[in-house]
Design a protein around this motif. Structure first.
Motif, PDB file in Angstrom:
ATOM      1  N   LYS A  32       0.732  -1.216  -0.097  1.00 35.60           N
ATOM      2  CA  LYS A  32      -0.015   0.004  -0.051  1.00 35.60           C
ATOM      3  C   LYS A  32       0.940   1.179  -0.031  1.00 35.60           C
ATOM      4  CE  LYS A  32      -3.848   2.254   2.515  1.00 35.60           C
ATOM      5  NZ  LYS A  32      -3.300   3.248   1.836  1.00 35.60           N
ATOM      6  N   ALA A  35       2.676   1.441  -3.397  1.00 35.87           N
ATOM      7  CA  ALA A  35       1.332   1.903  -4.525  1.00 35.87           C
ATOM      8  C   ALA A  35       1.094   3.472  -4.239  1.00 35.87           C
ATOM      9  CB  ALA A  35       0.075   1.002  -4.231  1.00 35.87           C
ATOM     10  N   ASP A  36       1.006   4.014  -2.930  1.00 35.41           N
ATOM     11  CA  ASP A  36       0.393   5.384  -2.891  1.00 35.41           C
ATOM     12  C   ASP A  36       1.510   6.216  -3.459  1.00 35.41           C
ATOM     13  OD1 ASP A  36      -1.674   4.423  -1.584  1.00 35.41           O
ATOM     14  OD2 ASP A  36      -1.246   4.900   0.524  1.00 35.41           O
ATOM     15  N   ASP A  39       1.386   6.422  -7.132  1.00 34.68           N
ATOM     16  CA  ASP A  39       0.436   7.061  -7.709  1.00 34.68           C
ATOM     17  C   ASP A  39       0.604   8.598  -7.433  1.00 34.68           C
ATOM     18  OD1 ASP A  39      -2.277   7.281  -8.432  1.00 34.68           O
ATOM     19  OD2 ASP A  39      -2.990   7.876  -6.489  1.00 34.68           O
ATOM     20  N   LYS A  43       1.516  10.967 -10.956  1.00 35.14           N
ATOM     21  CA  LYS A  43       0.480  12.183 -11.093  1.00 35.14           C
ATOM     22  C   LYS A  43       1.328  13.457 -11.288  1.00 35.14           C
ATOM     23  CE  LYS A  43      -3.753  10.771  -9.328  1.00 35.14           C
ATOM     24  NZ  LYS A  43      -4.167  10.225  -7.894  1.00 35.14           N
ATOM     25  N   VAL A  67      -1.665  -5.238  -6.665  1.00 35.63           N
ATOM     26  CA  VAL A  67      -2.574  -4.025  -6.885  1.00 35.63           C
ATOM     27  C   VAL A  67      -2.645  -3.621  -8.178  1.00 35.63           C
ATOM     28  CG1 VAL A  67      -2.334  -1.591  -6.118  1.00 35.63           C
ATOM     29  CG2 VAL A  67      -1.029  -3.251  -4.799  1.00 35.63           C
ATOM     30  N   ASP A  68      -4.059  -3.362  -8.457  1.00 33.94           N
ATOM     31  CA  ASP A  68      -4.583  -3.317  -9.860  1.00 33.94           C
ATOM     32  C   ASP A  68      -4.122  -1.911 -10.301  1.00 33.94           C
ATOM     33  OD1 ASP A  68      -5.510  -5.524 -10.033  1.00 33.94           O
ATOM     34  OD2 ASP A  68      -7.614  -5.327  -9.252  1.00 33.94           O
ATOM     35  N   SER A  69      -4.373  -1.043  -9.292  1.00 35.35           N
ATOM     36  CA  SER A  69      -4.305   0.415  -9.648  1.00 35.35           C
ATOM     37  C   SER A  69      -2.930   1.059 -10.026  1.00 35.35           C
ATOM     38  CB  SER A  69      -4.823   1.481  -8.438  1.00 35.35           C
ATOM     39  OG  SER A  69      -3.676   1.304  -7.301  1.00 35.35           O
ATOM     40  N   ILE A  70      -1.941   0.311 -10.088  1.00 36.23           N
ATOM     41  CA  ILE A  70      -0.603   0.626 -10.378  1.00 36.23           C
ATOM     42  C   ILE A  70      -0.301   1.154 -11.795  1.00 36.23           C
ATOM     43  CG2 ILE A  70       1.917   0.434 -10.156  1.00 36.23           C
ATOM     44  CD1 ILE A  70       1.458  -0.813  -7.497  1.00 36.23           C
ATOM     45  N   ASP A  71       0.232   2.214 -12.434  1.00 29.78           N
ATOM     46  CA  ASP A  71       0.507   2.455 -13.763  1.00 29.78           C
ATOM     47  C   ASP A  71       2.104   1.779 -13.941  1.00 29.78           C
ATOM     48  OD1 ASP A  71       0.890   3.121 -16.045  1.00 29.78           O
ATOM     49  OD2 ASP A  71       0.439   5.276 -15.939  1.00 29.78           O
TER      50      ASP A  71
END
Ligand SMILES: O=C(O)[C@H](O)[C@@H](O)[C@H](O)[C@H](O)COP(=O)(O)O
Length: 255
Positions: A32, A35-36, A39, A43, A67-71
């Motif tokens: 987490k 991943a934060d 993000d 950005k 973790v799905d949200s990681i670019d």
């Protein structure tokens, strides 16, 4: 569940100690945390520069791949230290990271910066430093305003039972290298003996550093580093924004 030990003092304000009941909970929180930051930096600057060590840290990254949200396309992936062996060799930190992490996430292969394994230790260190300098020119890698050394977004480091970090071992002259970004060692007390390693000025110019330490065998160097009861390389680690120690209960047992 993590408990946070508070620290005092200026440098200490940038330091947090998180203690987890189990390594499993540590791995979840580390995912987490990473991943934060991914993000935030993706950005802010469209890139995320991440550095890893070898050792047991890599196993503790297993939750991150979920973790799905990681670019992942914005990630740039480096090693804080590497053994000078072919990439397919069992001792290679590249192979360790590839088998357990890189093969499971879509980081573009061109953004994965392995050492040139056909060179000697000294030449491989120079070559890696040249690669970093090129990435500074192309704005992939930032430079610290205060130190002039490269400023990685996140370094994920393990610590050895003697308190070493990267390939910077207790009492070794390389711990005081103040000019080079990347250097070589041919007498590493932990085999294999030939390695390259980032220097302390580079490690400590990072925006964020996570020091991930598990197991009772490391309780003593953890105590030395955090309670300043002794001098170990891990105790010299700092970060420009934040240093977080991720400890499991056994590793924190002497604090
Ligand atoms: O290549 C290496 O040897 C590492 O980068 C080294 O710095 C490692 O991170 C520590 O020795 C901790 O390793 P363990 O967690 O396996 O004890």
């Amino acid at each position: 569940m993590a408990t946070t030990a508070s620290q005092t003092g200026k440098e200490e304000n940038k330091k947090r100690v998180e203690i987890f009941d189990t390594e499993e909970n540590l791995a979840i929180d580390l995912a987490k945390y990473t991943a934060d930051l991914s993000d935030k930096f993706c950005k802010e600057r469209g890139a995320f520069t991440v550095v890893v060590s070898g050792g047991s840290l890599i196993k503790s990254l297993r939750k991150l791949v979920e973790v799905d949200s990681i670019d992942w396309s914005r990630w740039h992936f480096f090693w804080v230290d590497e053994r000078v062996v072919p990439k397919h060799h069992e001792d290679s930190n590249y192979k360790l990271a590839y088998d357990n992490f890189l093969s499971k996430v879509p980081i573009p292969p061109g953004n994965v910066y392995a050492i040139n394994d056909s060179l000697s230790a000294e030449a491989a260190a120079d070559d890696y430093e040249t690669c970093l300098k090129h990435l500074v020119k192309t704005n992939v890698l930032r430079v610290s305003d205060s130190t002039g050394f490269p400023k990685f977004d996140l370094m994920l480091l393990g610590m050895g039972p003697d308190g070493h970090v990267a390939s910077l071992f207790p009492g070794h002259g390389l711990c005081s290298e103040s000019k080079k970004w990347v250097t070589s060692i041919t007498d590493s007390p932990k085999p294999p003996s030939e390695r390259i390693t980032f220097t302390f000025p580079v490690i400590n110019s990072s925006a964020h550093v996570a020091l991930v330490v598990c197991g009772s065998g490391k309780a003593e160097p953890v105590q030395m580093a955090l309670n300043k009861t002794g001098s170990v390389p891990a105790g010299f680690v700092s970060a420009e924004e934040e240093l977080v120690w991720f400890l499991d209960k056994p590793a924190s047992s002497k604090l």
